[in-house]
Design a protein around this motif. Structure first.
Motif, short mmCIF file in Angstrom:
data_model
loop_
_atom_site.label_atom_id
_atom_site.label_comp_id
_atom_site.label_asym_id
_atom_site.label_seq_id
_atom_site.Cartn_x
_atom_site.Cartn_y
_atom_site.Cartn_z
N SER A 18 -0.93 13.72 7.09
CA SER A 18 -2.25 14.29 7.36
C SER A 18 -2.26 15.75 6.95
O SER A 18 -1.23 16.42 6.93
N VAL A 19 -3.45 16.20 6.61
CA VAL A 19 -3.64 17.60 6.24
C VAL A 19 -4.94 18.07 6.91
O VAL A 19 -5.93 17.35 6.95
N TYR A 20 -4.87 19.27 7.47
CA TYR A 20 -5.99 19.84 8.21
C TYR A 20 -5.83 21.35 8.16
O TYR A 20 -4.79 21.86 7.75
N PRO A 21 -6.86 22.10 8.56
CA PRO A 21 -6.77 23.56 8.49
C PRO A 21 -5.56 24.08 9.25
O PRO A 21 -5.20 23.50 10.28
N MET A 73 0.85 -1.17 0.00
CA MET A 73 0.00 0.00 0.00
C MET A 73 0.89 1.23 0.00
O MET A 73 1.89 1.29 0.71
N ASP A 74 0.51 2.22 -0.79
CA ASP A 74 1.22 3.49 -0.80
C ASP A 74 0.91 4.28 0.46
O ASP A 74 0.12 3.87 1.30
N LYS A 75 1.53 5.41 0.56
CA LYS A 75 1.30 6.31 1.69
C LYS A 75 -0.17 6.75 1.73
O LYS A 75 -0.77 7.06 0.71
N VAL A 76 -0.74 6.78 2.91
CA VAL A 76 -2.14 7.16 3.11
C VAL A 76 -2.20 8.64 3.48
O VAL A 76 -1.40 9.11 4.29
N LEU A 77 -3.14 9.34 2.89
CA LEU A 77 -3.39 10.74 3.25
C LEU A 77 -4.64 10.79 4.12
O LEU A 77 -5.70 10.33 3.71
N ILE A 78 -4.50 11.36 5.30
CA ILE A 78 -5.62 11.52 6.21
C ILE A 78 -5.95 13.01 6.24
O ILE A 78 -5.19 13.81 6.78
N ALA A 79 -7.06 13.38 5.62
CA ALA A 79 -7.47 14.78 5.53
C ALA A 79 -8.73 14.97 6.37
O ALA A 79 -9.68 14.20 6.25
N TYR A 80 -8.70 15.98 7.23
CA TYR A 80 -9.85 16.20 8.10
C TYR A 80 -9.91 17.66 8.54
O TYR A 80 -8.93 18.37 8.50
N ASN A 81 -11.10 18.06 8.96
CA ASN A 81 -11.32 19.43 9.39
C ASN A 81 -11.45 19.46 10.90
O ASN A 81 -12.46 19.06 11.46
N ASN A 82 -10.40 19.92 11.57
CA ASN A 82 -10.43 20.00 13.04
C ASN A 82 -10.62 21.43 13.51
O ASN A 82 -10.33 21.74 14.66
N ASP A 83 -11.11 22.28 12.65
CA ASP A 83 -11.37 23.68 12.99
C ASP A 83 -12.42 23.73 14.11
O ASP A 83 -13.52 23.18 13.98
N SER A 84 -12.07 24.36 15.20
CA SER A 84 -12.96 24.38 16.37
C SER A 84 -14.30 25.06 16.11
O SER A 84 -15.23 24.89 16.89
N THR A 85 -14.41 25.81 15.03
CA THR A 85 -15.69 26.45 14.70
C THR A 85 -16.58 25.54 13.86
O THR A 85 -17.72 25.89 13.57
N THR A 86 -16.07 24.37 13.49
CA THR A 86 -16.81 23.43 12.66
C THR A 86 -17.59 22.44 13.53
O THR A 86 -17.05 21.92 14.50
N ILE A 87 -18.83 22.21 13.18
CA ILE A 87 -19.63 21.23 13.90
C ILE A 87 -18.96 19.86 13.77
O ILE A 87 -18.46 19.50 12.72
N LEU A 88 -18.91 19.13 14.84
CA LEU A 88 -18.33 17.79 14.91
C LEU A 88 -16.81 17.75 14.76
O LEU A 88 -16.24 16.72 14.45
N HIS A 89 -16.13 18.87 14.98
CA HIS A 89 -14.68 18.87 14.81
C HIS A 89 -13.99 17.87 15.74
O HIS A 89 -13.02 17.24 15.34
N ASN A 133 -4.07 20.75 -1.90
CA ASN A 133 -3.23 19.95 -1.03
C ASN A 133 -3.68 18.50 -0.95
O ASN A 133 -2.86 17.60 -0.78
N VAL A 134 -4.97 18.25 -1.09
CA VAL A 134 -5.46 16.88 -1.05
C VAL A 134 -5.22 16.19 -2.38
O VAL A 134 -4.65 15.09 -2.44
#
Length: 56
Positions: A40-43, A1-17, A50-51
């Motif tokens: 990983s990539v996040y705000p 398996m190649d490298k995995v990209l984990i992209a997510y929104n952890n912005d505290s103003t976002t619902i369900l962050h 970037n993704v």
């Protein structure tokens, strides 16, 4: 398996962050447990470029 990209929104103003960050942490742990390289990539760096660019 190649490298995995984990992209997510952890912005505290976002619902369900907290949930999204928790899921990302679990994915990172699974990768680490199985010797799978990941990044990983996040705000503020979470962008379409970037993704998509990470796997182009």
């Amino acid at each position: 398996m190649d490298k995995v990209l984990i992209a997510y929104n952890n912005d505290s103003t976002t619902i369900l962050h907290d949930f999204l960050e928790s899921c990302a942490d679990e994915a990172k742990q699974i990768c680490a447990d199985n010797g799978i390289e990941y990044s990983s990539v996040y705000p503020p760096n979470l962008s379409e470029q970037n993704v998509i660019g990470a796997h182009a």
